[in-house]
Design a protein around this motif. Sequence first.
Motif, PDB file in Angstrom:
ATOM      1  N   VAL A 131     -34.041   5.028  24.928  1.00 32.88           N
ATOM      2  CA  VAL A 131     -33.621   6.040  25.901  1.00 32.88           C
ATOM      3  C   VAL A 131     -34.810   6.474  26.761  1.00 32.88           C
ATOM      4  O   VAL A 131     -34.699   6.605  27.982  1.00 32.88           O
ATOM      5  N   THR A 132     -35.946   6.677  26.125  1.00 34.72           N
ATOM      6  CA  THR A 132     -37.158   7.039  26.866  1.00 34.72           C
ATOM      7  C   THR A 132     -37.520   5.953  27.869  1.00 34.72           C
ATOM      8  O   THR A 132     -37.757   6.231  29.056  1.00 34.72           O
ATOM      9  N   LEU A 133     -37.558   4.711  27.418  1.00 33.96           N
ATOM     10  CA  LEU A 133     -37.932   3.607  28.296  1.00 33.96           C
ATOM     11  C   LEU A 133     -36.920   3.427  29.420  1.00 33.96           C
ATOM     12  O   LEU A 133     -37.291   3.251  30.590  1.00 33.96           O
ATOM     13  N   GLY A 134     -35.632   3.476  29.079  1.00 35.59           N
ATOM     14  CA  GLY A 134     -34.593   3.247  30.080  1.00 35.59           C
ATOM     15  C   GLY A 134     -34.552   4.326  31.142  1.00 35.59           C
ATOM     16  O   GLY A 134     -34.341   4.032  32.331  1.00 35.59           O
ATOM     17  N   THR A 135     -34.771   5.576  30.743  1.00 34.27           N
ATOM     18  CA  THR A 135     -34.727   6.686  31.702  1.00 34.27           C
ATOM     19  C   THR A 135     -35.880   6.596  32.692  1.00 34.27           C
ATOM     20  O   THR A 135     -35.690   6.717  33.912  1.00 34.27           O
ATOM     21  N   ASN A 150     -37.392  13.850  21.897  1.00 36.32           N
ATOM     22  CA  ASN A 150     -37.684  12.819  20.903  1.00 36.32           C
ATOM     23  C   ASN A 150     -39.164  12.462  20.973  1.00 36.32           C
ATOM     24  O   ASN A 150     -39.569  11.567  21.703  1.00 36.32           O
ATOM     25  N   LYS A 151     -39.980  13.217  20.237  1.00 36.70           N
ATOM     26  CA  LYS A 151     -41.431  13.019  20.322  1.00 36.70           C
ATOM     27  C   LYS A 151     -41.867  11.675  19.768  1.00 36.70           C
ATOM     28  O   LYS A 151     -42.864  11.099  20.201  1.00 36.70           O
ATOM     29  N   GLU A 152     -41.096  11.127  18.801  1.00 33.48           N
ATOM     30  CA  GLU A 152     -41.529   9.898  18.146  1.00 33.48           C
ATOM     31  C   GLU A 152     -41.644   8.716  19.102  1.00 33.48           C
ATOM     32  O   GLU A 152     -42.531   7.871  18.954  1.00 33.48           O
ATOM     33  N   SER A 153     -40.762   8.651  20.114  1.00 32.22           N
ATOM     34  CA  SER A 153     -40.824   7.499  21.015  1.00 32.22           C
ATOM     35  C   SER A 153     -42.103   7.501  21.835  1.00 32.22           C
ATOM     36  O   SER A 153     -42.702   6.447  22.078  1.00 32.22           O
ATOM     37  N   LEU A 154     -42.564   8.677  22.253  1.00 37.58           N
ATOM     38  CA  LEU A 154     -43.809   8.751  23.019  1.00 37.58           C
ATOM     39  C   LEU A 154     -45.010   8.577  22.102  1.00 37.58           C
ATOM     40  O   LEU A 154     -45.998   7.925  22.471  1.00 37.58           O
ATOM     41  N   ILE A 155     -44.944   9.121  20.909  1.00 36.80           N
ATOM     42  CA  ILE A 155     -46.050   8.996  19.966  1.00 36.80           C
ATOM     43  C   ILE A 155     -46.230   7.544  19.538  1.00 36.80           C
ATOM     44  O   ILE A 155     -47.339   7.007  19.531  1.00 36.80           O
ATOM     45  N   LYS A 179     -35.573   8.210  36.622  1.00 38.36           N
ATOM     46  CA  LYS A 179     -34.849   9.462  36.401  1.00 38.36           C
ATOM     47  C   LYS A 179     -35.757  10.479  35.695  1.00 38.36           C
ATOM     48  O   LYS A 179     -36.818  10.148  35.185  1.00 38.36           O
ATOM     49  N   ARG A 180     -35.294  11.733  35.656  1.00 42.66           N
ATOM     50  CA  ARG A 180     -36.020  12.754  34.904  1.00 42.66           C
ATOM     51  C   ARG A 180     -35.647  12.657  33.437  1.00 42.66           C
ATOM     52  O   ARG A 180     -34.461  12.630  33.082  1.00 42.66           O
ATOM     53  N   LEU A 181     -36.657  12.598  32.588  1.00 40.76           N
ATOM     54  CA  LEU A 181     -36.471  12.541  31.151  1.00 40.76           C
ATOM     55  C   LEU A 181     -36.813  13.894  30.550  1.00 40.76           C
ATOM     56  O   LEU A 181     -37.957  14.349  30.638  1.00 40.76           O
TER      57      LEU A 181
END
Length: 382
Positions: A101-105, A116-121, A110-112
């Motif tokens: 979701v993080t990557l796709g947004t 979900n902190k784990e995806s960025l960490i 788009k604005r994210l």
Amino acid sequence: MAVRVAIAGSSGSIGTQTLDVVRAEPGRYEVTALGVGSSIDVLIEQAQEFRPEVVAVADPARRAEVAAALPFATVVDDFADLVGPADVVVNAVVGFAGLPVTLGTLAAGKRLALANKESLIAAGPVVQPLRSTPGAELVPVDSEHCAVHQCLRSSDAPVREISRLLMTASGGPFRGRSAAELADVTVEQALAHPTWSMGPKITIDSSTLMNKGLEVIEAHELFGVPFDQIEVVVHPQSVVHSMAEFTDGATIAQLSLPDMRLPIAYALAYPARSGTPFGRIDWAQLSRLDFEPPDTDTFGCLGLAYQAGRAGGTAPAALSAANEVAVDAFLDGRLAWRQIAEVGDAVLDRHDARMPSTVDDVIDADHEARRLAFDYVTYART
């Protein structure tokens, strides 16, 4: 025109509170997409109220049931498919599963609204290039990072002018307790957070201070501040959500009563402000604000996060994955609370940190760390 909102993880704490924010300002937002893992009854009820165009269901056995109940919506299996019809995507998926979701947004420009902190960490080196996609914005929903985001709006050159970031922590339910006193912690005790109402995983992370440690890594990724300039301070009232100290000695803080709807509303309305005063303080009643250093000897997870962050590369992904396994094992009664930090330490000790260049590199690191963590949990039970 209404801001179009998609919510990945709409049945959880952040997802349901996002819908509270939408209800609070009729006409300002339009819910275009909702997604859940297996909480089908909740999804159907939400969708019947908000009439989204798209709903995502991770559980393949339940998609036909959802499609029959919601003939007006397209039912998909991939949370990334929620991005298309939205202006802002709230990523409230728990754990590493939120990465797509993080990557796709961001890739879609788009604005994210990132909860979900784990995806960025875990995938910071892979996520960072996507932040330069035209139109892409990342507005953090964690109360601490949202606070820093607001504090930094007071500076025209925050990277150059920041002296340090001060991330506040409530201390969780075991603040002030010794390691000996925490030898036989129960799940119920660890879930009894004193100030916040959150999902079970993040609540357990708060009890071990792993949540704060992961937030330190996330702050480094979000704001580009070195780890030596990010400090944690325990603040049991959870009124000061974080602070930014600048080179001239000035400290800017964001204060409000504990209410996750405030950072959610901030992310949805950004760069404007919400018209609903979530978390408003009654200054005649607020009598004191206390601060103290964290006990890193008793709560070893905080130090592990700094260790992983400084190692860089795939080390944060390995620690995040190991912690997910350990927390699941604790919640299932297969691991003692005090052993959660031991799992993370053991995995970091055996992990060969390297710089990921693709999502597959991050996934491989995650899988390997989970295997090591599962082995440790199994050994710990024998």
